[in-house]
Design an enzyme around this catalytic site. Structure first.
Site, mmCIF file in Angstrom:
data_model
loop_
_atom_site.group_PDB
_atom_site.id
_atom_site.type_symbol
_atom_site.label_atom_id
_atom_site.label_comp_id
_atom_site.label_asym_id
_atom_site.label_seq_id
_atom_site.Cartn_x
_atom_site.Cartn_y
_atom_site.Cartn_z
ATOM 1 N N GLY A 178 -16.146 2.478 3.394
ATOM 2 C CA GLY A 178 -14.731 3.218 3.247
ATOM 3 C C GLY A 178 -13.853 2.939 2.139
ATOM 4 O O GLY A 178 -12.798 3.094 2.121
ATOM 5 N N GLN A 179 -14.607 2.296 0.897
ATOM 6 C CA GLN A 179 -13.921 1.940 -0.220
ATOM 7 C C GLN A 179 -13.349 3.346 -1.073
ATOM 8 O O GLN A 179 -14.317 4.180 -1.421
ATOM 9 C CB GLN A 179 -14.633 0.914 -0.989
ATOM 10 C CG GLN A 179 -13.701 0.388 -2.319
ATOM 11 C CD GLN A 179 -14.373 -0.882 -2.802
ATOM 12 O OE1 GLN A 179 -15.877 -0.686 -2.832
ATOM 13 N NE2 GLN A 179 -13.902 -1.018 -3.885
ATOM 14 N N ASN A 195 -13.047 -3.162 2.174
ATOM 15 C CA ASN A 195 -13.855 -2.274 2.317
ATOM 16 C C ASN A 195 -14.724 -2.119 1.116
ATOM 17 O O ASN A 195 -14.230 -2.538 0.049
ATOM 18 C CB ASN A 195 -13.159 -0.767 2.492
ATOM 19 C CG ASN A 195 -12.337 -0.826 3.793
ATOM 20 O OD1 ASN A 195 -12.558 -1.357 4.823
ATOM 21 N ND2 ASN A 195 -11.208 0.111 3.643
ATOM 22 N N ASP A 250 1.122 -1.196 -0.016
ATOM 23 C CA ASP A 250 -0.008 -0.054 0.070
ATOM 24 C C ASP A 250 0.799 1.196 0.045
ATOM 25 O O ASP A 250 1.870 1.289 0.627
ATOM 26 C CB ASP A 250 -0.919 -0.063 1.119
ATOM 27 C CG ASP A 250 -2.016 0.815 0.911
ATOM 28 O OD1 ASP A 250 -3.015 0.616 0.909
ATOM 29 O OD2 ASP A 250 -2.003 2.311 1.035
ATOM 30 N N HIS A 301 -9.964 -5.155 -3.274
ATOM 31 C CA HIS A 301 -8.705 -5.448 -2.904
ATOM 32 C C HIS A 301 -8.884 -5.973 -1.398
ATOM 33 O O HIS A 301 -9.842 -5.403 -0.595
ATOM 34 C CB HIS A 301 -7.976 -4.342 -2.825
ATOM 35 C CG HIS A 301 -8.657 -2.969 -2.419
ATOM 36 N ND1 HIS A 301 -9.543 -2.322 -3.161
ATOM 37 C CD2 HIS A 301 -8.423 -2.545 -1.316
ATOM 38 C CE1 HIS A 301 -9.857 -1.326 -2.602
ATOM 39 N NE2 HIS A 301 -9.169 -1.346 -1.272
ATOM 40 N N LEU A 302 -8.184 -6.780 -0.901
ATOM 41 C CA LEU A 302 -8.016 -7.128 0.499
ATOM 42 C C LEU A 302 -6.797 -6.559 1.065
ATOM 43 O O LEU A 302 -5.596 -6.280 0.532
ATOM 44 C CB LEU A 302 -7.771 -8.625 0.619
ATOM 45 C CG LEU A 302 -8.847 -9.714 0.024
ATOM 46 C CD1 LEU A 302 -8.344 -11.074 0.710
ATOM 47 C CD2 LEU A 302 -10.222 -9.411 0.535
ATOM 48 N N HIS A 303 -6.818 -5.946 2.481
ATOM 49 C CA HIS A 303 -5.865 -4.929 3.018
ATOM 50 C C HIS A 303 -5.280 -6.290 3.903
ATOM 51 O O HIS A 303 -5.810 -6.768 4.602
ATOM 52 C CB HIS A 303 -6.345 -3.893 3.906
ATOM 53 C CG HIS A 303 -6.808 -2.693 3.268
ATOM 54 N ND1 HIS A 303 -5.908 -1.607 2.804
ATOM 55 C CD2 HIS A 303 -7.932 -2.559 2.534
ATOM 56 C CE1 HIS A 303 -6.935 -0.800 2.331
ATOM 57 N NE2 HIS A 303 -7.942 -1.390 2.108
#
Ligand code: AMP
Length: 113
Positions: free
Chosen positions: A92-93, A86, A31, A99-101
């Protein structure tokens, strides 16, 4: 592939990213604005706007499996980590490509903000 999607452009290699792992189906990269010592995004290569639009269970499984692989690569599989996605405005996207955090390297708290 969407020309206007920043994560599709990372998949295509037209904008740079620090790749951590990849498979035929999914990619993982750091990120730009890390919220923990380990903060890696895992995405399907194929454009899907969010979890709300995901229909391919095998693809989702591959993305989740790569997230677990990232945790091993980053050395947090044993200490623990968090995987978050998200979805949509209230989720909160901010980037409309699923995507996965993968977050780790510090104590996580609950509830999230
Ligand atoms: P979300 O808010 O869940 O949609 O997460 C989007 C994430 O993408 C944020 O954590 C951003 O810091 C991250 N991000 C945005 N652009 C890039 C980029 N070019 N490379 C890596 N991460 C990015």
């Amino acid at each position: 592939m969407s020309d206007t999607c920043i994560f599709c452009r990372i998949v295509a290699g037209t904008i740079p990213a620090t790749i951590v792992a990849s498979s035929d189906t999914a990619m993982a990269f750091r990120d730009l604005s890390p919220q923990a010592p380990v903060h890696v995004l895992v995405i399907p290569r194929r454009h899907t706007a969010s979890l709300a639009d995901a229909v391919d269970a095998a693809e989702l499984g591959a993305v989740l499996a790569l997230a677990a692989e990232v945790a091993r690569i980053e050395g947090v599989a044993e200490s623990g980590y968090r995987v978050v996605t998200n979805a949509g405005p209230e989720g909160g996207q901010t980037v409309s490509h699923l995507h996965l955090h993968v977050l780790g390297g510090r104590q996580m708290h609950w509830p999230p903000g």
